[in-house]
Design a protein around this motif. Sequence first.
Motif, PDB file in Angstrom:
ATOM      1  N   SER A   2     -12.143   6.770   7.539  1.00  0.00           N
ATOM      2  CA  SER A   2     -10.801   6.896   6.970  1.00  0.00           C
ATOM      3  C   SER A   2      -9.764   6.910   8.080  1.00  0.00           C
ATOM      4  O   SER A   2      -9.971   7.524   9.126  1.00  0.00           O
ATOM      5  CB  SER A   2     -10.687   8.187   6.174  1.00  0.00           C
ATOM      6  OG  SER A   2     -11.560   8.161   5.084  1.00  0.00           O
ATOM      7  N   ASN A   4      -5.168   6.250   8.810  1.00  0.00           N
ATOM      8  CA  ASN A   4      -3.808   5.910   8.396  1.00  0.00           C
ATOM      9  C   ASN A   4      -3.177   5.140   9.539  1.00  0.00           C
ATOM     10  O   ASN A   4      -3.515   5.355  10.705  1.00  0.00           O
ATOM     11  CB  ASN A   4      -2.973   7.165   8.124  1.00  0.00           C
ATOM     12  CG  ASN A   4      -3.468   7.940   6.943  1.00  0.00           C
ATOM     13  OD1 ASN A   4      -3.940   7.378   5.966  1.00  0.00           O
ATOM     14  ND2 ASN A   4      -3.391   9.252   7.039  1.00  0.00           N
ATOM     15  N   ASN A   6       0.591   3.734  11.309  1.00  0.00           N
ATOM     16  CA  ASN A   6       2.016   3.992  11.395  1.00  0.00           C
ATOM     17  C   ASN A   6       2.623   3.043  12.421  1.00  0.00           C
ATOM     18  O   ASN A   6       2.291   3.114  13.602  1.00  0.00           O
ATOM     19  CB  ASN A   6       2.257   5.455  11.797  1.00  0.00           C
ATOM     20  CG  ASN A   6       3.721   5.794  11.903  1.00  0.00           C
ATOM     21  OD1 ASN A   6       4.531   5.281  11.138  1.00  0.00           O
ATOM     22  ND2 ASN A   6       4.064   6.647  12.855  1.00  0.00           N
ATOM     23  N   HIS A  18      -9.089  10.358  10.532  1.00  0.00           N
ATOM     24  CA  HIS A  18      -9.124  11.662   9.870  1.00  0.00           C
ATOM     25  C   HIS A  18      -9.885  12.714  10.669  1.00  0.00           C
ATOM     26  O   HIS A  18      -9.800  13.897  10.351  1.00  0.00           O
ATOM     27  CB  HIS A  18      -9.680  11.523   8.451  1.00  0.00           C
ATOM     28  CG  HIS A  18      -8.688  10.870   7.535  1.00  0.00           C
ATOM     29  ND1 HIS A  18      -8.458  11.292   6.265  1.00  0.00           N
ATOM     30  CD2 HIS A  18      -7.837   9.820   7.722  1.00  0.00           C
ATOM     31  CE1 HIS A  18      -7.518  10.538   5.710  1.00  0.00           C
ATOM     32  NE2 HIS A  18      -7.144   9.640   6.572  1.00  0.00           N
ATOM     33  N   THR A  45      -1.429  -4.638   4.280  1.00  0.00           N
ATOM     34  CA  THR A  45      -1.871  -3.307   4.683  1.00  0.00           C
ATOM     35  C   THR A  45      -0.747  -2.582   5.421  1.00  0.00           C
ATOM     36  O   THR A  45      -0.472  -1.414   5.168  1.00  0.00           O
ATOM     37  CB  THR A  45      -3.122  -3.396   5.583  1.00  0.00           C
ATOM     38  OG1 THR A  45      -4.127  -4.065   4.865  1.00  0.00           O
ATOM     39  CG2 THR A  45      -3.592  -2.019   6.001  1.00  0.00           C
ATOM     40  N   GLN A  48       2.053  -1.580   3.071  1.00  0.00           N
ATOM     41  CA  GLN A  48       1.678  -0.442   2.245  1.00  0.00           C
ATOM     42  C   GLN A  48       1.768   0.856   3.039  1.00  0.00           C
ATOM     43  O   GLN A  48       2.239   1.854   2.541  1.00  0.00           O
ATOM     44  CB  GLN A  48       0.268  -0.606   1.688  1.00  0.00           C
ATOM     45  CG  GLN A  48       0.184  -1.608   0.580  1.00  0.00           C
ATOM     46  CD  GLN A  48      -1.235  -1.781   0.084  1.00  0.00           C
ATOM     47  OE1 GLN A  48      -2.172  -1.270   0.666  1.00  0.00           O
ATOM     48  NE2 GLN A  48      -1.386  -2.520  -0.984  1.00  0.00           N
ATOM     49  N   SER A  49       1.330   0.829   4.288  1.00  0.00           N
ATOM     50  CA  SER A  49       1.350   2.063   5.070  1.00  0.00           C
ATOM     51  C   SER A  49       2.779   2.475   5.408  1.00  0.00           C
ATOM     52  O   SER A  49       3.081   3.649   5.476  1.00  0.00           O
ATOM     53  CB  SER A  49       0.535   1.916   6.340  1.00  0.00           C
ATOM     54  OG  SER A  49       1.252   1.265   7.335  1.00  0.00           O
ATOM     55  N   ASP A  52       4.267   3.955   2.091  1.00  0.00           N
ATOM     56  CA  ASP A  52       3.601   5.143   1.545  1.00  0.00           C
ATOM     57  C   ASP A  52       4.124   6.416   2.162  1.00  0.00           C
ATOM     58  O   ASP A  52       4.588   6.512   3.207  1.00  0.00           O
ATOM     59  CB  ASP A  52       2.094   5.080   1.765  1.00  0.00           C
ATOM     60  CG  ASP A  52       1.457   4.049   0.850  1.00  0.00           C
ATOM     61  OD1 ASP A  52       2.133   3.602  -0.094  1.00  0.00           O
ATOM     62  OD2 ASP A  52       0.301   3.687   1.091  1.00  0.00           O
TER      63      ASP A  52
END
Length: 52
Positions: A2, A4, A6, A18, A45, A48-49, A52
């Motif tokens: 997992s 994220n 930025n 994570h 992708t 979306q990030s 979000d």
Amino acid sequence: MSFNINRINPNQTQVFFHDGRFETLTNEELEDFLLQMGISDTNETIEQSVTD
């Protein structure tokens, strides 16, 4: 795994895992990373990030 992402400037993105690790990648490195993760549409992708 997992993670994220930025966007920090037009040519660099930070990938936060994570487990607490992070990496700063260029656009080319990010594209390679996402391909390795099995994500082929890098623009979608990243969009979306960012939203979000």
